[in-house]
Write a protein that holds these residues in place. Structure first.
Motif, mmCIF file in Angstrom:
data_model
loop_
_atom_site.group_PDB
_atom_site.id
_atom_site.type_symbol
_atom_site.label_atom_id
_atom_site.label_comp_id
_atom_site.label_asym_id
_atom_site.label_seq_id
_atom_site.Cartn_x
_atom_site.Cartn_y
_atom_site.Cartn_z
ATOM 1 N N ALA A 10 0.869 -0.978 0.021
ATOM 2 C CA ALA A 10 -0.052 0.197 0.003
ATOM 3 C C ALA A 10 0.966 1.177 -0.159
ATOM 4 O O ALA A 10 1.910 1.341 0.683
ATOM 5 N N GLY A 11 0.410 2.208 -0.817
ATOM 6 C CA GLY A 11 1.217 3.572 -0.800
ATOM 7 C C GLY A 11 2.286 3.475 -1.812
ATOM 8 O O GLY A 11 2.960 4.555 -2.132
ATOM 9 N N GLU A 12 2.460 2.276 -2.507
ATOM 10 C CA GLU A 12 3.586 2.363 -3.430
ATOM 11 C C GLU A 12 3.116 3.113 -4.891
ATOM 12 O O GLU A 12 1.888 2.979 -5.284
ATOM 13 N N ASP A 13 3.812 3.911 -5.287
ATOM 14 C CA ASP A 13 3.631 4.684 -6.244
ATOM 15 C C ASP A 13 4.246 4.292 -7.662
ATOM 16 O O ASP A 13 5.137 4.852 -8.158
ATOM 17 N N VAL A 14 3.663 3.235 -8.124
ATOM 18 C CA VAL A 14 4.210 2.445 -9.288
ATOM 19 C C VAL A 14 3.958 3.236 -10.523
ATOM 20 O O VAL A 14 4.828 3.155 -11.342
ATOM 21 N N CYS A 15 2.666 3.901 -10.672
ATOM 22 C CA CYS A 15 2.553 4.532 -11.839
ATOM 23 C C CYS A 15 3.134 5.898 -11.961
ATOM 24 O O CYS A 15 3.082 6.425 -13.045
ATOM 25 N N GLY A 16 3.634 6.539 -10.950
ATOM 26 C CA GLY A 16 4.392 7.780 -10.916
ATOM 27 C C GLY A 16 3.126 9.072 -10.623
ATOM 28 O O GLY A 16 3.396 10.005 -10.891
ATOM 29 N N ARG B 133 -1.112 1.576 -13.882
ATOM 30 C CA ARG B 133 -2.241 2.688 -14.583
ATOM 31 C C ARG B 133 -2.519 3.754 -13.654
ATOM 32 O O ARG B 133 -2.625 3.772 -12.381
ATOM 33 N N ILE B 134 -2.437 4.921 -14.567
ATOM 34 C CA ILE B 134 -2.824 6.129 -13.953
ATOM 35 C C ILE B 134 -4.268 6.437 -13.873
ATOM 36 O O ILE B 134 -4.829 6.204 -15.102
ATOM 37 N N ASN B 135 -4.943 6.807 -12.810
ATOM 38 C CA ASN B 135 -6.435 7.057 -13.063
ATOM 39 C C ASN B 135 -6.274 8.685 -12.713
ATOM 40 O O ASN B 135 -5.874 8.811 -11.649
ATOM 41 N N ILE B 136 -7.162 9.392 -13.452
ATOM 42 C CA ILE B 136 -7.103 10.542 -13.315
ATOM 43 C C ILE B 136 -8.639 10.929 -13.216
ATOM 44 O O ILE B 136 -9.569 10.678 -14.188
ATOM 45 N N ALA B 137 -9.257 11.342 -12.034
ATOM 46 C CA ALA B 137 -10.557 11.729 -11.772
ATOM 47 C C ALA B 137 -10.919 12.894 -12.268
ATOM 48 O O ALA B 137 -10.093 13.997 -11.818
ATOM 49 N N VAL B 138 -11.940 13.139 -12.767
ATOM 50 C CA VAL B 138 -12.498 14.404 -13.363
ATOM 51 C C VAL B 138 -13.947 14.571 -12.759
ATOM 52 O O VAL B 138 -14.755 13.724 -12.992
ATOM 53 N N ASP B 139 -14.402 15.925 -12.386
ATOM 54 C CA ASP B 139 -15.597 16.156 -11.809
ATOM 55 C C ASP B 139 -16.558 16.696 -12.985
ATOM 56 O O ASP B 139 -16.001 16.925 -14.132
ATOM 57 N N ASN B 140 -17.761 17.005 -12.795
ATOM 58 C CA ASN B 140 -18.734 17.500 -13.735
ATOM 59 C C ASN B 140 -18.391 18.661 -14.562
ATOM 60 O O ASN B 140 -19.054 18.882 -15.787
ATOM 61 N N ARG B 141 -17.502 19.598 -13.863
ATOM 62 C CA ARG B 141 -17.101 20.828 -14.319
ATOM 63 C C ARG B 141 -15.916 20.589 -15.245
ATOM 64 O O ARG B 141 -15.517 21.650 -15.747
ATOM 65 N N GLY B 142 -15.248 19.672 -15.318
ATOM 66 C CA GLY B 142 -14.272 19.311 -16.187
ATOM 67 C C GLY B 142 -12.874 19.556 -15.481
ATOM 68 O O GLY B 142 -11.843 19.936 -16.159
ATOM 69 N N ILE B 143 -12.785 19.443 -14.129
ATOM 70 C CA ILE B 143 -11.675 19.918 -13.319
ATOM 71 C C ILE B 143 -11.130 18.388 -12.887
ATOM 72 O O ILE B 143 -11.965 17.695 -12.399
ATOM 73 N N ILE B 144 -9.937 18.456 -13.166
ATOM 74 C CA ILE B 144 -9.323 17.205 -12.471
ATOM 75 C C ILE B 144 -9.211 17.256 -10.904
ATOM 76 O O ILE B 144 -8.858 18.264 -10.281
ATOM 77 N N THR B 145 -9.697 16.356 -9.995
ATOM 78 C CA THR B 145 -10.026 16.160 -8.562
ATOM 79 C C THR B 145 -8.819 15.230 -8.065
ATOM 80 O O THR B 145 -8.790 15.270 -6.932
ATOM 81 N N GLY B 146 -8.462 14.506 -8.870
ATOM 82 C CA GLY B 146 -7.470 13.366 -7.962
ATOM 83 C C GLY B 146 -6.726 12.554 -9.278
ATOM 84 O O GLY B 146 -6.989 12.452 -10.513
ATOM 85 N N VAL B 147 -5.291 12.407 -8.931
ATOM 86 C CA VAL B 147 -4.345 11.517 -9.736
ATOM 87 C C VAL B 147 -4.018 10.415 -8.856
ATOM 88 O O VAL B 147 -3.163 10.507 -7.794
#
Length: 90
Positions: free
Chosen positions: A26-32, A73-87
């Motif tokens: 847990a916590g390993e940053d494999v994807c960067g 894999r990199i997951n990029i979360a985007v909200d309804n306004r088109g703003i990135i909320t998490g990576v």
């Protein structure tokens, strides 16, 4: 013949071994993802000009996504306004 009982006993254990996966701590940053945290609070349009070396997917609130965990894999979360909320990785 003693091989038949052994085979019947060993078969379930061999099947379970084939299903095992490598455990990533847990916590390993494999994807960067940690290097991409500056994208948070930025418009998702910014992603179109970027190139990613790892597999990447954009997760929007109403989009379907698989539940498999792929640490590279990199997951990029985007909200309804088109703003990135998490990576994150996964």
């Amino acid at each position: 013949m003693t091989t038949k009982p052994f085979t019947l006993i060993a078969l379930p254990f061999m099947a379970l071994a084939a299903c095992s996966t490598a455990v990533i701590p847990a916590g390993e940053d494999v994807c960067g993802a940690s290097a991409l945290q500056d994208l948070v609070d930025q418009p998702a349009d910014r992603l179109s000009s970027m190139r990613f070396v790892a597999p990447m997917r954009i997760l929007r609130p109403d989009s379907a996504a698989t539940t498999d965990n792929r640490p590279e894999r990199i997951n990029i979360a985007v909200d309804n306004r088109g703003i990135i909320t998490g990576v994150t990785c996964g």
